[in-house]
Design a protein around this motif. Sequence first.
Motif, PDB file in Angstrom:
ATOM      1  N   ASP A 172     -17.556 -56.923  38.652  1.00  9.30           N
ATOM      2  CA  ASP A 172     -17.860 -58.341  38.462  1.00  9.30           C
ATOM      3  C   ASP A 172     -19.242 -58.583  39.059  1.00  9.30           C
ATOM      4  OD1 ASP A 172     -17.900 -61.072  38.118  1.00  9.30           O
ATOM      5  OD2 ASP A 172     -15.841 -61.373  38.805  1.00  9.30           O
ATOM      6  N   PRO A 173     -20.311 -58.193  38.331  1.00  7.59           N
ATOM      7  CA  PRO A 173     -21.663 -58.251  38.896  1.00  7.59           C
ATOM      8  C   PRO A 173     -22.090 -59.636  39.363  1.00  7.59           C
ATOM      9  CG  PRO A 173     -21.631 -56.979  36.862  1.00  7.59           C
ATOM     10  CD  PRO A 173     -20.289 -57.610  36.983  1.00  7.59           C
ATOM     11  N   GLY A 205     -19.250 -69.401  33.570  1.00  5.91           N
ATOM     12  CA  GLY A 205     -18.440 -68.378  32.920  1.00  5.91           C
ATOM     13  C   GLY A 205     -19.233 -67.572  31.917  1.00  5.91           C
ATOM     14  N   ARG A 206     -20.112 -68.237  31.157  1.00  5.88           N
ATOM     15  CA  ARG A 206     -20.935 -67.512  30.182  1.00  5.88           C
ATOM     16  C   ARG A 206     -21.826 -66.496  30.877  1.00  5.88           C
ATOM     17  NH1 ARG A 206     -21.512 -72.684  27.926  1.00  5.88           N
ATOM     18  NH2 ARG A 206     -23.572 -72.922  28.881  1.00  5.88           N
ATOM     19  N   MET A 207     -22.448 -66.913  31.975  1.00  5.12           N
ATOM     20  CA  MET A 207     -23.333 -65.986  32.684  1.00  5.12           C
ATOM     21  C   MET A 207     -22.538 -64.839  33.309  1.00  5.12           C
ATOM     22  SD  MET A 207     -26.152 -66.831  35.617  1.00  5.12           S
ATOM     23  CE  MET A 207     -27.456 -65.641  35.971  1.00  5.12           C
ATOM     24  N   ARG A 208     -21.408 -65.168  33.891  1.00 12.61           N
ATOM     25  CA  ARG A 208     -20.572 -64.142  34.507  1.00 12.61           C
ATOM     26  C   ARG A 208     -20.118 -63.116  33.470  1.00 12.61           C
ATOM     27  NH1 ARG A 208     -14.934 -65.533  37.743  1.00 12.61           N
ATOM     28  NH2 ARG A 208     -14.404 -63.392  38.343  1.00 12.61           N
ATOM     29  N   ASP A 209     -19.680 -63.584  32.310  1.00 13.30           N
ATOM     30  CA  ASP A 209     -19.224 -62.685  31.257  1.00 13.30           C
ATOM     31  C   ASP A 209     -20.369 -61.855  30.692  1.00 13.30           C
ATOM     32  OD1 ASP A 209     -16.631 -63.537  31.507  1.00 13.30           O
ATOM     33  OD2 ASP A 209     -16.716 -64.952  29.842  1.00 13.30           O
ATOM     34  N   ALA A 210     -21.543 -62.472  30.528  1.00 16.92           N
ATOM     35  CA  ALA A 210     -22.692 -61.749  29.991  1.00 16.92           C
ATOM     36  C   ALA A 210     -23.115 -60.628  30.939  1.00 16.92           C
ATOM     37  CB  ALA A 210     -23.855 -62.705  29.748  1.00 16.92           C
ATOM     38  N   MET A 211     -23.145 -60.908  32.227  1.00 18.16           N
ATOM     39  CA  MET A 211     -23.519 -59.881  33.197  1.00 18.16           C
ATOM     40  C   MET A 211     -22.499 -58.752  33.222  1.00 18.16           C
ATOM     41  SD  MET A 211     -24.986 -62.232  36.360  1.00 18.16           S
ATOM     42  CE  MET A 211     -25.211 -60.806  37.438  1.00 18.16           C
ATOM     43  N   ALA A 257     -20.427 -57.815  30.754  1.00 19.18           N
ATOM     44  CA  ALA A 257     -20.509 -57.058  29.511  1.00 19.18           C
ATOM     45  C   ALA A 257     -21.737 -56.160  29.490  1.00 19.18           C
ATOM     46  CB  ALA A 257     -20.527 -58.012  28.321  1.00 19.18           C
ATOM     47  N   GLU A 258     -22.867 -56.688  29.973  1.00 15.81           N
ATOM     48  CA  GLU A 258     -24.095 -55.899  29.980  1.00 15.81           C
ATOM     49  C   GLU A 258     -23.943 -54.675  30.879  1.00 15.81           C
ATOM     50  OE1 GLU A 258     -27.806 -54.267  31.037  1.00 15.81           O
ATOM     51  OE2 GLU A 258     -26.560 -55.363  32.475  1.00 15.81           O
ATOM     52  N   HIS A 259     -23.385 -54.865  32.058  1.00 14.47           N
ATOM     53  CA  HIS A 259     -23.173 -53.755  32.990  1.00 14.47           C
ATOM     54  C   HIS A 259     -22.201 -52.739  32.396  1.00 14.47           C
ATOM     55  CE1 HIS A 259     -23.311 -52.318  37.284  1.00 14.47           C
ATOM     56  NE2 HIS A 259     -22.256 -51.659  36.834  1.00 14.47           N
ATOM     57  N   PHE A 260     -21.121 -53.227  31.828  1.00 11.56           N
ATOM     58  CA  PHE A 260     -20.104 -52.360  31.231  1.00 11.56           C
ATOM     59  C   PHE A 260     -20.705 -51.518  30.108  1.00 11.56           C
ATOM     60  CE2 PHE A 260     -16.773 -51.674  28.018  1.00 11.56           C
ATOM     61  CZ  PHE A 260     -15.782 -51.069  28.778  1.00 11.56           C
ATOM     62  N   ALA A 261     -21.401 -52.162  29.180  1.00 12.73           N
ATOM     63  CA  ALA A 261     -21.960 -51.447  28.037  1.00 12.73           C
ATOM     64  C   ALA A 261     -23.051 -50.473  28.470  1.00 12.73           C
ATOM     65  CB  ALA A 261     -22.518 -52.448  27.030  1.00 12.73           C
ATOM     66  N   ARG A 262     -23.851 -50.857  29.463  1.00  9.70           N
ATOM     67  CA  ARG A 262     -24.929 -49.985  29.915  1.00  9.70           C
ATOM     68  C   ARG A 262     -24.381 -48.673  30.461  1.00  9.70           C
ATOM     69  NH1 ARG A 262     -27.049 -53.089  33.437  1.00  9.70           N
ATOM     70  NH2 ARG A 262     -26.369 -52.077  35.375  1.00  9.70           N
ATOM     71  N   ILE A 263     -23.315 -48.744  31.236  1.00  8.01           N
ATOM     72  CA  ILE A 263     -22.738 -47.516  31.788  1.00  8.01           C
ATOM     73  C   ILE A 263     -22.132 -46.665  30.684  1.00  8.01           C
ATOM     74  CG2 ILE A 263     -20.860 -46.628  33.239  1.00  8.01           C
ATOM     75  CD1 ILE A 263     -21.487 -48.780  35.244  1.00  8.01           C
ATOM     76  N   ARG A 285     -17.114 -61.931  23.071  1.00  7.82           N
ATOM     77  CA  ARG A 285     -18.320 -62.119  22.250  1.00  7.82           C
ATOM     78  C   ARG A 285     -19.457 -61.222  22.722  1.00  7.82           C
ATOM     79  NH1 ARG A 285     -21.018 -68.032  22.152  1.00  7.82           N
ATOM     80  NH2 ARG A 285     -21.236 -67.515  24.365  1.00  7.82           N
ATOM     81  N   GLU A 286     -19.648 -61.155  24.047  1.00  5.98           N
ATOM     82  CA  GLU A 286     -20.727 -60.332  24.596  1.00  5.98           C
ATOM     83  C   GLU A 286     -20.468 -58.841  24.357  1.00  5.98           C
ATOM     84  OE1 GLU A 286     -23.488 -61.417  25.700  1.00  5.98           O
ATOM     85  OE2 GLU A 286     -23.040 -63.551  25.846  1.00  5.98           O
ATOM     86  N   LEU A 287     -19.219 -58.411  24.455  1.00  2.00           N
ATOM     87  CA  LEU A 287     -18.898 -57.002  24.213  1.00  2.00           C
ATOM     88  C   LEU A 287     -19.119 -56.634  22.757  1.00  2.00           C
ATOM     89  CD1 LEU A 287     -15.645 -56.654  26.355  1.00  2.00           C
ATOM     90  CD2 LEU A 287     -17.858 -55.588  26.831  1.00  2.00           C
ATOM     91  N   VAL A 288     -18.733 -57.523  21.848  1.00  2.00           N
ATOM     92  CA  VAL A 288     -18.937 -57.262  20.421  1.00  2.00           C
ATOM     93  C   VAL A 288     -20.424 -57.090  20.123  1.00  2.00           C
ATOM     94  CG1 VAL A 288     -18.779 -58.310  18.123  1.00  2.00           C
ATOM     95  CG2 VAL A 288     -16.809 -58.397  19.669  1.00  2.00           C
ATOM     96  N   ARG A 289     -21.261 -57.832  20.805  1.00  2.00           N
ATOM     97  CA  ARG A 289     -22.707 -57.711  20.611  1.00  2.00           C
ATOM     98  C   ARG A 289     -23.247 -56.377  21.099  1.00  2.00           C
ATOM     99  NH1 ARG A 289     -24.677 -63.638  22.919  1.00  2.00           N
ATOM    100  NH2 ARG A 289     -24.128 -64.880  21.079  1.00  2.00           N
ATOM    101  N   ARG A 290     -22.590 -55.797  22.108  1.00  2.00           N
ATOM    102  CA  ARG A 290     -23.161 -54.644  22.793  1.00  2.00           C
ATOM    103  C   ARG A 290     -22.504 -53.319  22.456  1.00  2.00           C
ATOM    104  NH1 ARG A 290     -23.972 -59.069  26.038  1.00  2.00           N
ATOM    105  NH2 ARG A 290     -25.860 -59.063  27.352  1.00  2.00           N
ATOM    106  N   LEU A 291     -21.289 -53.331  21.942  1.00  2.00           N
ATOM    107  CA  LEU A 291     -20.569 -52.096  21.667  1.00  2.00           C
ATOM    108  C   LEU A 291     -20.597 -51.769  20.176  1.00  2.00           C
ATOM    109  CD1 LEU A 291     -17.433 -52.588  23.975  1.00  2.00           C
ATOM    110  CD2 LEU A 291     -19.549 -51.346  24.490  1.00  2.00           C
TER     111      LEU A 291
END
Length: 332
Positions: free
Chosen positions: A87-88, A159-165, A167-173, A198-204
């Motif tokens: 939870d970055p 919540g949007r910022m928390r989820d975006a961070m 998802a970004e961390h998750f996808a990057r790893i 939504r953020e995961l769909v954008r990144r995965l």
Amino acid sequence: MAAAGVTLAYSTHRPETLAPAAALMRGHATIILEEPETPGFHAMLRRELAVDEYLTVTEYEYPAFARRSASLLRELFAEGKYIVQLDPYMDVLVSIHEFFTDGHGPSDIAPKTTQAAVYDVEHRWTKTLIHYYEASGQTDFDGLVAALIGFARRDAERGRMRDAMRAEHFARILHKDSSAWPGPVYLEAGSIHFSLLRELVRRLDKPPRLVYLMEDVSRRVWGRRQVLGPSDVLTLLLTFFPDRAGPRPELLAAQSLIHVKIQQKEELEECKEEPAPHTVDEAWSAGVSMALGYDECRELYERLKGLPTPHARRLATDYLKHINRRPVGHIA
């Protein structure tokens, strides 16, 4: 790792969710929790630190859930599961608190940094929360509704910022080193963190598999895969439509004021007769509050103010009967 190896599990921090969560987690090699990194977590998993001792240095809103969850994670770790806290946003928030504890102030935060962005969002969130608390002590129902909408708007932003961070961390790893987290991966999410999807769909490469841990019970008592009360619906509305105003958010906010007065606050123990008491109670309290119109919420709220929860629940039930209205949902 292909996204097909990721399961996004929507849940709540209630004891009744642990049985379905455990069954699902056991089918995954990596378990990623929605919580910041906490001191002693890995020592607790390795049984070098007692669960109760670990919990004394953490902040959990629901102690029974936290204790049983920690014991479950110990079992899963012993079975060879790789367990991660991720939870970055909250990690950065903790670092800001520590920065202030060391004698620094907001003006010392470097501009255009992640810390600065998190601080700004958190500051706006806290300001509207305080305003809502102040409005709660006033007699102006419309003003209280407006204050609640203001807070919900900032809560959605947070919540949007928390989820975006996250998802970004998750996808990057995953993209950097697919072996870092052995698959398949179980990704825990709070019940209204749909912007995370939504953020995961954008990144995965492919969308994750979705599981709602309490879906069977929710469909039985609510008719949908999740029970969402008016405050949840309000936050979701403002998550995806940040500038939405007018009768819809106003009605949801008014219903939320009733909902918070009548829903059970303490942790409820499962039993043979009812293995999911919180989900059932949430369906009831949401059903009562969401059956009311704006002016009915205003009238009932005046009667509920200052009442303990058991009395408020009885009065709300009697009021619904008085206006010849049935609760929304399958348990009406």
